[in-house]
Design a protein around this motif. Structure first.
Motif, PDB file in Angstrom:
ATOM      1  N   ALA A  34      36.834  20.996 -49.951  1.00  0.00           N
ATOM      2  CA  ALA A  34      37.492  22.042 -49.155  1.00  0.00           C
ATOM      3  C   ALA A  34      37.389  21.722 -47.661  1.00  0.00           C
ATOM      4  O   ALA A  34      38.359  21.904 -46.910  1.00  0.00           O
ATOM      5  CB  ALA A  34      36.862  23.401 -49.457  1.00  0.00           C
ATOM      6  N   GLU A  35      36.220  21.242 -47.228  1.00  0.00           N
ATOM      7  CA  GLU A  35      36.062  20.867 -45.819  1.00  0.00           C
ATOM      8  C   GLU A  35      36.976  19.692 -45.454  1.00  0.00           C
ATOM      9  O   GLU A  35      37.587  19.682 -44.382  1.00  0.00           O
ATOM     10  CB  GLU A  35      34.601  20.507 -45.548  1.00  0.00           C
ATOM     11  N   GLU A  36      37.076  18.719 -46.352  1.00  0.00           N
ATOM     12  CA  GLU A  36      37.948  17.584 -46.090  1.00  0.00           C
ATOM     13  C   GLU A  36      39.416  18.015 -46.042  1.00  0.00           C
ATOM     14  O   GLU A  36      40.200  17.488 -45.264  1.00  0.00           O
ATOM     15  CB  GLU A  36      37.742  16.516 -47.165  1.00  0.00           C
ATOM     16  N   PHE A  37      39.766  18.948 -46.925  1.00  0.00           N
ATOM     17  CA  PHE A  37      41.139  19.449 -46.926  1.00  0.00           C
ATOM     18  C   PHE A  37      41.480  20.075 -45.581  1.00  0.00           C
ATOM     19  O   PHE A  37      42.551  19.835 -45.012  1.00  0.00           O
ATOM     20  CB  PHE A  37      41.309  20.466 -48.060  1.00  0.00           C
ATOM     21  N   TYR A  38      40.552  20.893 -45.071  1.00  0.00           N
ATOM     22  CA  TYR A  38      40.790  21.536 -43.772  1.00  0.00           C
ATOM     23  C   TYR A  38      40.822  20.508 -42.649  1.00  0.00           C
ATOM     24  O   TYR A  38      41.663  20.584 -41.734  1.00  0.00           O
ATOM     25  CB  TYR A  38      39.691  22.567 -43.506  1.00  0.00           C
ATOM     26  N   ALA A  39      39.928  19.504 -42.717  1.00  0.00           N
ATOM     27  CA  ALA A  39      39.873  18.500 -41.655  1.00  0.00           C
ATOM     28  C   ALA A  39      41.137  17.656 -41.606  1.00  0.00           C
ATOM     29  O   ALA A  39      41.593  17.262 -40.529  1.00  0.00           O
ATOM     30  CB  ALA A  39      38.654  17.602 -41.859  1.00  0.00           C
ATOM     31  N   SER A  40      41.724  17.373 -42.783  1.00  0.00           N
ATOM     32  CA  SER A  40      42.884  16.488 -42.821  1.00  0.00           C
ATOM     33  C   SER A  40      44.208  17.223 -42.669  1.00  0.00           C
ATOM     34  O   SER A  40      45.217  16.619 -42.278  1.00  0.00           O
ATOM     35  CB  SER A  40      42.900  15.702 -44.136  1.00  0.00           C
ATOM     36  N   THR A  41      44.231  18.521 -42.978  1.00  0.00           N
ATOM     37  CA  THR A  41      45.498  19.266 -42.912  1.00  0.00           C
ATOM     38  C   THR A  41      45.507  20.350 -41.845  1.00  0.00           C
ATOM     39  O   THR A  41      46.582  20.799 -41.443  1.00  0.00           O
ATOM     40  CB  THR A  41      45.799  19.929 -44.277  1.00  0.00           C
ATOM     41  N   GLY A  42      44.340  20.796 -41.410  1.00  0.00           N
ATOM     42  CA  GLY A  42      44.290  21.916 -40.474  1.00  0.00           C
ATOM     43  C   GLY A  42      44.524  23.244 -41.151  1.00  0.00           C
ATOM     44  O   GLY A  42      44.618  24.288 -40.488  1.00  0.00           O
ATOM     45  N   ARG A  43      44.628  23.254 -42.472  1.00  0.00           N
ATOM     46  CA  ARG A  43      44.852  24.476 -43.248  1.00  0.00           C
ATOM     47  C   ARG A  43      43.587  24.830 -44.020  1.00  0.00           C
ATOM     48  O   ARG A  43      42.861  23.956 -44.499  1.00  0.00           O
ATOM     49  CB  ARG A  43      46.005  24.276 -44.240  1.00  0.00           C
ATOM     50  N   PRO A  44      43.299  26.119 -44.165  1.00  0.00           N
ATOM     51  CA  PRO A  44      42.066  26.515 -44.865  1.00  0.00           C
ATOM     52  C   PRO A  44      42.161  26.272 -46.366  1.00  0.00           C
ATOM     53  O   PRO A  44      43.254  26.280 -46.950  1.00  0.00           O
ATOM     54  CB  PRO A  44      41.944  28.007 -44.543  1.00  0.00           C
ATOM     55  N   CYS A  45      41.008  26.065 -46.965  1.00  0.00           N
ATOM     56  CA  CYS A  45      40.886  25.957 -48.422  1.00  0.00           C
ATOM     57  C   CYS A  45      39.743  26.875 -48.831  1.00  0.00           C
ATOM     58  O   CYS A  45      38.564  26.568 -48.614  1.00  0.00           O
ATOM     59  CB  CYS A  45      40.615  24.516 -48.848  1.00  0.00           C
ATOM     60  N   ASP A  46      40.092  28.016 -49.399  1.00  0.00           N
ATOM     61  CA  ASP A  46      39.088  29.007 -49.779  1.00  0.00           C
ATOM     62  C   ASP A  46      38.470  28.629 -51.128  1.00  0.00           C
ATOM     63  O   ASP A  46      39.179  28.275 -52.080  1.00  0.00           O
ATOM     64  CB  ASP A  46      39.727  30.391 -49.891  1.00  0.00           C
ATOM     65  N   VAL A  47      37.149  28.713 -51.209  1.00  0.00           N
ATOM     66  CA  VAL A  47      36.421  28.392 -52.440  1.00  0.00           C
ATOM     67  C   VAL A  47      35.660  29.627 -52.902  1.00  0.00           C
ATOM     68  O   VAL A  47      34.958  30.257 -52.112  1.00  0.00           O
ATOM     69  CB  VAL A  47      35.443  27.214 -52.216  1.00  0.00           C
ATOM     70  N   ARG A  48      35.801  29.943 -54.180  1.00  0.00           N
ATOM     71  CA  ARG A  48      35.097  31.090 -54.749  1.00  0.00           C
ATOM     72  C   ARG A  48      34.408  30.647 -56.040  1.00  0.00           C
ATOM     73  O   ARG A  48      35.055  30.120 -56.949  1.00  0.00           O
ATOM     74  CB  ARG A  48      36.067  32.233 -55.037  1.00  0.00           C
TER      75      ARG A  48
END
Length: 378
Positions: A263-277
């Protein structure tokens, strides 16, 4: 389908064993009723009672104690089973026309054939058949019981065939495991190639844009943004490569930890959030189940980056009583898709990986986005 087949095999096995046990009990009781001398509380009849009780005690203890291959009682269980065979022979010598005890000793001989090395098992079986023939000639009015000897010979052949079948199945399982390892390594090698190809090509695009901006005295803020994106891509590619190499070495961390990193990598590479539950009580999974969850989450997020740029991502990991569920969804792309080389095995690879461990994978549109839902046994 595999679970249903296994359940059917277990039911068939129980039915066959139940029928054989019932037949053995009936034959045993009938033999005792017709035996001469008959069981009693004195004299030779008392010896028959004691020998029968000893026979069943030794047989039951021998079968039960050594039922596990790694059991420390494996050796003593073989001694107990051999002792039960000796008691059965003594019982046959006293009451040769009963012969019921030998029906139950067939189970003991079968177990011995399974636990002893094959040459020793065949030797024990041959000695048992010879003893039945010798005792029949010496103590039985009709001579050797050919039917009983044939039954033990057929049991021996069946045990040898069963051992060969089990060995073939074990060889097949080992071959499948080796093929799975090779396929997994090939998959990881391709993933590393795809990760590097994607990361480096995207970095080149951003760095080239920054170079052009700086060479033409363009906006330094835009140039800096391009450089930062290239740096994030390099960092993300390095982390994914390290994770792939760790998997290649068999180092598989907890799925929830890997998903948080993804999720952190997704945000770092896209600038979009990735919520994890994460719901339920996290617990250790088998290596195959954990790897399937991790790979599915990674592939699903990679597909969102490739095919739905600009989308937000949501990941749900649920620990249930007898299974683990993973659900990855996105809000739908808002930017144009840029075709890049590489890309893992996609939906087909994820589904095949799930089916290998009796899991299921369901994929399809979810509103404007896409949904990937995985269930694996735990």
């Amino acid at each position: 389908m595999n679970c249903e087949a296994s359940r059917g095999e277990r039911l068939t096995r129980l039915l066959v064993v139940g029928m054989l046990a019932t037949w053995g009990v009936v034959a045993y009781v009938r033999g005792l009723a017709r035996s001469d001398p008959a069981p009693s509380l004195h004299g030779v009849g008392l010896s028959i009672v004691i020998l029968n009780a000893t026979l069943f005690a030794l047989l039951a203890a021998g079968i039960w104690l050594g039922r596990h291959r790694e059991s420390p009682w494996r050796g003593p269980s073989i001694v107990l089973l051999l002792a039960s065979m000796a008691v059965a022979m003594a019982l046959y010598a006293i009451a040769p026309h009963a012969g019921g005890g030998f029906f139950f000793c067939m189970a003991g001989l079968w177990v011995l054939m399974m636990r002893l090395p094959l040459p020793w098992g065949i030797t024990v079986s041959a000695l048992t058949i010879a003893a039945i023939g010798g005792l029949g000639e010496g103590f039985r009015s009709g001579g050797a019981d050919i039917g009983l000897m044939s039954a033990f010979a057929c049991l021996t052949l069946g045990a040898v065939a069963s051992r060969q079948g089990a060995a073939a199945q074990e060889a097949t399982r080992r071959a499948e495991a080796a093929n799975a390892v090779l396929a997994e390594r090939s998959h990881i090698a391709r993933e590393i190639h795809d990760i590097l190809a994607h990361s480096l090509s995207a970095q080149i695009v951003h760095l080239e844009g920054a170079r052009l901006l700086l060479s033409r005295d363009g906006d330094r803020v835009q140039a800096l943004d391009r450089v930062e994106r290239a740096r994030n891509l390099a960092r993300s590619g390095l982390e994914e490569t390290r994770r792939a190499l760790a998997t290649l070495r068999g180092e598989i961390p907890e799925p929830k930890e890997v998903i948080a990193e993804l999720a952190e990598e997704f945000y770092a590479s896209t600038g979009r959030p990735c919520d994890v539950r994460v719901t339920g009580t996290p617990r250790e999974l088998s290596a195959q189940a954990g790897l399937t969850v991790v790979r599915t989450a990674q592939e699903a997020l990679t597909n969102i980056r490739k095919h739905a740029p600009g989308a937000r991502a949501q990941v749900a990991l649920r620990y249930l009583r007898d299974k683990v569920e993973l659900e990855v969804t996105d809000s739908g792309g808002t930017e144009s898709v840029v075709e890049l080389n590489g890309g893992g095995y996609g939906l087909v690879g994820m589904r095949e990986r799930a089916e290998l461990i009796d899991g299921t994978l369901v994929t399809g549109p979810d509103g404007k986005g896409f949904r990937v839902a995985l269930q694996v046994p735990a």
